[in-house]
Write a protein that holds these residues in place. Sequence first.
Motif, short mmCIF file in Angstrom:
data_model
loop_
_atom_site.label_atom_id
_atom_site.label_comp_id
_atom_site.label_asym_id
_atom_site.label_seq_id
_atom_site.Cartn_x
_atom_site.Cartn_y
_atom_site.Cartn_z
N UNK A 49 31.44 35.79 38.76
CA UNK A 49 30.27 36.37 39.61
C UNK A 49 29.85 37.82 39.25
N UNK A 50 30.96 38.51 39.17
CA UNK A 50 30.64 40.04 38.98
C UNK A 50 30.42 40.46 37.48
N UNK A 51 31.03 39.87 36.52
CA UNK A 51 30.77 40.03 35.03
C UNK A 51 31.89 41.49 34.85
N UNK A 52 31.80 41.68 33.66
CA UNK A 52 32.79 42.56 33.01
C UNK A 52 33.08 44.28 33.36
N UNK A 53 31.97 44.47 33.82
CA UNK A 53 31.87 46.04 33.80
C UNK A 53 31.78 46.49 35.16
N UNK A 54 32.12 45.69 36.20
CA UNK A 54 32.16 46.50 37.50
C UNK A 54 33.68 47.14 37.69
N UNK A 55 33.42 48.02 38.97
CA UNK A 55 34.50 48.82 39.10
C UNK A 55 35.64 48.02 39.98
N UNK A 56 36.89 48.80 39.92
CA UNK A 56 37.86 48.01 40.80
C UNK A 56 38.50 49.20 41.28
N UNK A 57 39.47 49.07 42.07
CA UNK A 57 40.55 50.13 42.75
C UNK A 57 41.64 50.52 41.77
N UNK A 58 41.66 50.05 40.66
CA UNK A 58 42.77 50.51 39.79
C UNK A 58 42.17 51.61 39.00
N UNK A 59 42.00 52.80 39.35
CA UNK A 59 41.85 53.98 38.83
C UNK A 59 40.23 53.43 37.84
N UNK A 60 40.49 53.94 36.65
CA UNK A 60 39.00 53.76 36.11
C UNK A 60 39.02 52.31 35.32
N UNK A 61 39.86 51.46 35.50
CA UNK A 61 39.57 50.33 34.96
C UNK A 61 38.54 49.41 35.48
N UNK A 62 37.85 48.80 34.72
CA UNK A 62 36.76 47.71 34.83
C UNK A 62 37.16 46.55 35.09
N UNK A 63 36.36 45.69 35.72
CA UNK A 63 37.00 44.23 35.82
C UNK A 63 37.42 43.62 34.57
N UNK A 64 36.90 44.15 33.49
CA UNK A 64 37.36 43.52 31.98
C UNK A 64 38.82 44.03 31.75
N UNK A 65 38.96 45.38 32.19
CA UNK A 65 40.22 45.96 32.09
C UNK A 65 41.45 45.36 32.81
N UNK A 66 40.91 44.99 34.15
CA UNK A 66 41.93 44.47 34.77
C UNK A 66 42.31 43.05 34.55
N UNK A 67 41.35 42.53 34.10
CA UNK A 67 41.43 40.77 33.65
C UNK A 67 42.48 41.03 32.28
N UNK A 68 42.21 42.09 31.45
CA UNK A 68 43.13 42.16 30.37
C UNK A 68 44.72 42.37 30.67
N UNK A 69 44.75 43.25 31.74
CA UNK A 69 46.08 43.60 32.10
C UNK A 69 46.61 42.38 32.68
N UNK A 70 46.03 41.44 33.39
CA UNK A 70 46.87 40.37 33.95
C UNK A 70 47.22 39.54 32.99
N UNK A 71 46.27 39.36 31.65
CA UNK A 71 46.65 38.27 30.69
C UNK A 71 47.57 38.88 29.87
N UNK A 72 47.61 40.34 29.77
CA UNK A 72 48.85 40.99 28.98
C UNK A 72 50.34 40.87 29.76
N UNK A 73 50.26 40.99 31.15
CA UNK A 73 51.37 40.66 31.89
C UNK A 73 51.95 39.22 31.52
N UNK A 74 51.22 38.28 31.51
CA UNK A 74 51.75 36.84 31.51
C UNK A 74 51.87 36.29 29.91
#
Length: 210
Positions: free
Chosen positions: A20-45
């Motif tokens: 719904x938001x897309x890849x370029x929205x902010x998160x509460x994880x420092x300077x990570x965008x939604x794309x960065x957070x998504x990549x973190x979760x995939x990398x983790x698993x």
Amino acid sequence: MSAAQIADAERRDLADLFLRLGPDEPTLCGDWSTRDLLAHLITRERRLDAAPGILIPPLAGWTQRVQDQVAQGEFGELVATLRSGPPFWSPMALPPLRAVDVQEYFIHHEDVRRAQPGWSPRPADEARDRVLWRMAGLLGRLTYRSSPVAVTLRRPDGTEQSVRSGPRTVILTGEPGELLLHAAGRDECVVHPEGEPADVAAVMALDRGL
């Protein structure tokens, strides 16, 4: 609902929110965008070679390089990968670790929700809150460990658990999810501290990172 079912629900809702938001929205994880957070979760698993660097600083450089590579994928395909869950060969697919996913996905779901203006806490959910209350206690014992005073978590119904012993006491009151977010280092949460002003200031100023 079991812990695994709650984790799966958080995963699905987060995947929906990413789309719904897309890849370029902010998160509460420092300077990570939604794309960065998504990549973190995939990398983790899915990247066993890189996941250890999430928690082990000397390995963090390789983890970041892998995460940056993962993030280059097409956003919709990455969301579909996340939604599908951990592959059978991933340690994160093991039942004992599914409970950890409740904490991981609840917190990161809120990292995306609460980076948007006008956020508010989600309504209470008895099954989810029961698990989050337990997680808040476990995580709090780690992240409040450097507190100079005792720290007690309290639900609005008066249920309490101590997460740090010491002289005097600061009580943090809130719903289980709010207490978990505070223990995880988030300031965008609804938590009401009680205690001597200097003690409250010390607890609220703690570095609550792992």
